[in-house]
Design an enzyme around this catalytic site. Structure first.
Site, mmCIF file in Angstrom:
data_model
loop_
_atom_site.group_PDB
_atom_site.id
_atom_site.type_symbol
_atom_site.label_atom_id
_atom_site.label_comp_id
_atom_site.label_asym_id
_atom_site.label_seq_id
_atom_site.Cartn_x
_atom_site.Cartn_y
_atom_site.Cartn_z
ATOM 1 N N GLU A 59 14.687 16.920 4.135
ATOM 2 C CA GLU A 59 15.827 16.423 4.917
ATOM 3 C C GLU A 59 15.553 16.341 6.418
ATOM 4 O OE1 GLU A 59 16.123 18.669 2.512
ATOM 5 O OE2 GLU A 59 17.392 17.722 1.001
ATOM 6 N N HIS A 67 26.334 23.870 -2.869
ATOM 7 C CA HIS A 67 26.445 22.405 -2.988
ATOM 8 C C HIS A 67 27.865 21.881 -2.768
ATOM 9 C CE1 HIS A 67 22.669 23.205 -5.098
ATOM 10 N NE2 HIS A 67 22.376 21.933 -5.021
#
Lengths: 315, 325
Positions: free
Chosen positions: B60, B129
């Protein structure tokens, strides 16, 4: 090299006199790296580096007064006084900064190479970083992608042997940093960075290769910083001895080039002295002129947060 | 006007932007060959190939950094975060780099980049998440932050985001991907930032939310309707810039307000909206501004506990009733 050295003398003076604040990192001793390298790039090639950026900006053609004005936080500075010493930028010269988070900008560097390739250009991106940055995780993410996608970027580690105050042998499992490119299927090597002509010779060869192959390259240039890490580094005895610095200064890049020029009859001692004097006079004048530049208007604090709107005003 | 799901509307908007401007490309994890974890990018790799729909390694910070560098050269990347929770890894690139360079360079460089992906709880994805991070990003000058709640808005706001010259955080609540709605037949349908939408007009209380919570506010308004209370629902849509004019105008009319947000109650963006209302509308208020946020706990796995954490109609209705007195 003399201009950069003289500029740095004046930027340290600005710090000592209180005209510059914050962090300020001078390039003394490392000049041969930026100059040897950047004298071999082509117009249009993007260049990006970390916070020790004065030398790169100057050599790329940024106006010395605008650089000094930036360091002094003036409205006429390269970044209108918003960036400071660590954040010099010049779109005109394809100089993408000027970044302060160690290693972070290497991702942007690969993005620049991605951009030129996406547009179908033949530019090569030159991404400078320090030996300390070679331990930042994001570098390895983007080395992987640069190699995976055949991006024309050259990572140039300016290994001055210290990550701030931590010597190479205390921060790197293997002090030959260039070898880390092995795992990414990327060509790599280590060269000396004190002899500007040698740097230039290697640069021409490597840049030409990358421009042809579009494969990334991982280069480690060994140099040495004569000054402290930053202007606020006031006790170098914590990590090195004066003798070590003196030893390194025997190979001062300016000295080495001067020797080459005189020994080969290209320039006389007197001519070299004149060059140095001229550089010092120029930068003294730059200092005085920068100190007379206007400070940013208070309202400028809200400008350039966004391209098209202001943030909420007030405290 | 065709009826599409939120997911389809988003996909269509992306397709049209890729076709409109060759500088627009998608970059992210598993968005190409795998078709996207939430299937937003389904079919796009086959259609636009690797140049415009780029599969990346799981990196990321590297992805956002590369997109930022490309954007500084004038490209217009759309970065997909597999979930916004993973953008936490890229915070340095987003906050220290993308959000800062326009200012630090005195306006020389800009970063026309969209970072989009599902933000908020899905279905038992548990603690790592399920983050709603829009409040974090809204905190950072230099970023714009939007949270569309309907198919038409996700369609129009994605276009506005892609064409914006600043980094835009574009959060999509995973609970919304399946909802259906009409979208305009206009490939240049741009929903402007900084304009809240009045979803339901009313006179007695203002219910203010965004993304999935805008729908919760609608449920509350319907329930209050049954009780003879007329609620106005404001869908904020755009957090930065924030349309305080519409919010304040509504509060000045109804004299009561409740702000609903899915993010943790403590320090979430809803708290900012509450603060702004109290600063500017204090004399108009007949009651303290009510606030409903997610429970201040990591998201638990067990479905019953997860549902406890996400504000629902009953939670918001209780606070609305208290605010009504």
């Amino acid at each position: 090299m003399c201009r950069i050295r003289a500029f740095e003398g004046q930027s340290e003076r600005a710090y000592r006199s209180g005209l510059a604040g914050g962090y300020l990192h001078v390039y003394n001793g490392m000049e041969a790296t930026a100059i040897g390298w950047l004298s071999s790039i082509q117009p249009g090639d993007p260049v990006i580096t970390a916070y020790r950026d004065h030398g790169h900006a100057l050599y790329l053609g940024c106006d010395a007064l605008e650089c000094m004005a930036e360091i002094m936080g003036r409205a006429t500075g390269l970044s209108k006084g918003k960036g400071g010493s660590m954040h010099l930028y010049s779109k005109e010269h394809n100089f993408y900064g000027g970044w302060g988070i160690v290693g972070g900008h290497t991702a942007l560097g690969v993005g620049l190479a991605f951009g030129t390739k996406y547009r179908g250009g033949n530019e090569v991106t030159h991404c400078f970083l320090g030996d300390g940055a070679a331990n930042a995780g994001v570098l390895y993410e983007v080395m992987n992608m640069a190699s995976l996608w055949d991006l024309p970027v050259i990572f140039i580690i300016e290994n001055n042997e210290f990550a701030m105050g931590t010597r190479l042998e205390y921060h790197a499992a293997d002090p030959e940093l260039h070898k880390r490119a092995e795992g990414f299927n990327m060509e790599h090597e280590r060269i000396d960075g004190m002899d500007v002509l040698q740097v230039r010779k290697h640069a021409k060869r490597i840049i030409e290769k990358v421009r042809k192959t579009h494969r990334p390259y991982f280069l480690e240039i060994m140099n040495y910083r004569f000054a402290g890490h930053g202007a606020a580094d006031n006790d170098q005895s914590l990590y090195r001895t004066p003798e070590e610095v003196e030893r390194a200064k025997q190979r001062d890049p300016i000295l080495l080039l001067g020797k080459h020029l005189t020994e080969n009859g290209i320039a006389s001692e007197a001519e070299l002295e004149a060059i140095q004097r001229e550089a010092e006079e120029e930068m003294e004048a730059v200092y005085e002129a920068a100190a007379a530049q206007p400070k940013p208007e208070p309202d400028a604090v809200y400008a350039d947060v966004y391209t098209d709107m202001e943030p909420e005003r007030g405290h | 006007m065709p009826t599409l799901t939120y997911r389809e509307a988003l996909r269509q908007s992306i397709v049209e932007e890729i076709e409109r401007d060759e500088d627009v490309f998608l970059i992210g994890e598993d968005i190409g060959r795998y078709q996207g974890t939430f299937r937003v990018t389904q079919g796009l790799f086959e259609r636009f190939k690797q140049k415009r729909v780029l599969d990346t390694p799981i990196s990321e910070p590297g992805i956002v950094g590369i997109a930022t560098g490309a954007a500084m050269m004038g490209l217009r990347p759309i970065v997909e975060m597999m979930t916004m929770s993973f953008s936490i890894l890229a915070l340095d690139q987003i906050i220290n780099h993308a959000a800062k360079v326009h200012y630090m360079s005195g306006g020389q460089f800009s970063v026309p980049m969209v970072i989009r992906g599902p933000g908020g709880a899905a279905n038992q994805l548990s603690a790592q998440h399920s983050h709603s991070l829009e409040g974090w990003y809204a905190h950072v000058p230099g970023l714009k932050v939007v949270a569309p709640s309907t198919p038409a808005d996700v369609y129009g706001m994605l276009k506005t985001s892609v064409r914006d010259d600043n980094p835009v955080i574009f959060t999509e609540n995973p609970g919304l991907y399946g909802i259906k709605g009409e979208i305009p037949e206009d490939t240049n349908y741009l929903v402007p930032f900084g304009q809240a939408a009045v979803r339901h007009e009313g006179t007695d209380i203002s219910l203010i939310g965004y993304s999935r919570m805008a729908h919760v506010c609608m449920e509350v308004a319907e329930a209050l309707d049954q009780e003879g209370v007329s609620a106005e629902v404001i869908d904020v849509r755009s957090l930065v810039p924030l349309d305080t004019e519409t919010i304040f105008g509504s509060v000045r009319k109804t004299h009561r307000a409740v702000v609903v947000y899915e993010d943790w109650r403590n320090g979430g963006y809803g708290a900012e909206i509450v603060a702004r209302i109290q600063e500017s509308c204090f004399d108009d208020l007949d009651a303290p501004v009510g606030r409903v946020g997610g429970l201040n706990v990591p998201m638990p796995y067990a479905r019953n506990l997860e549902l406890l954490c996400i504000p629902n109609k009953d939670d918001a209705l209780a606070v609305a009733r208290a605010t009504l007195g």
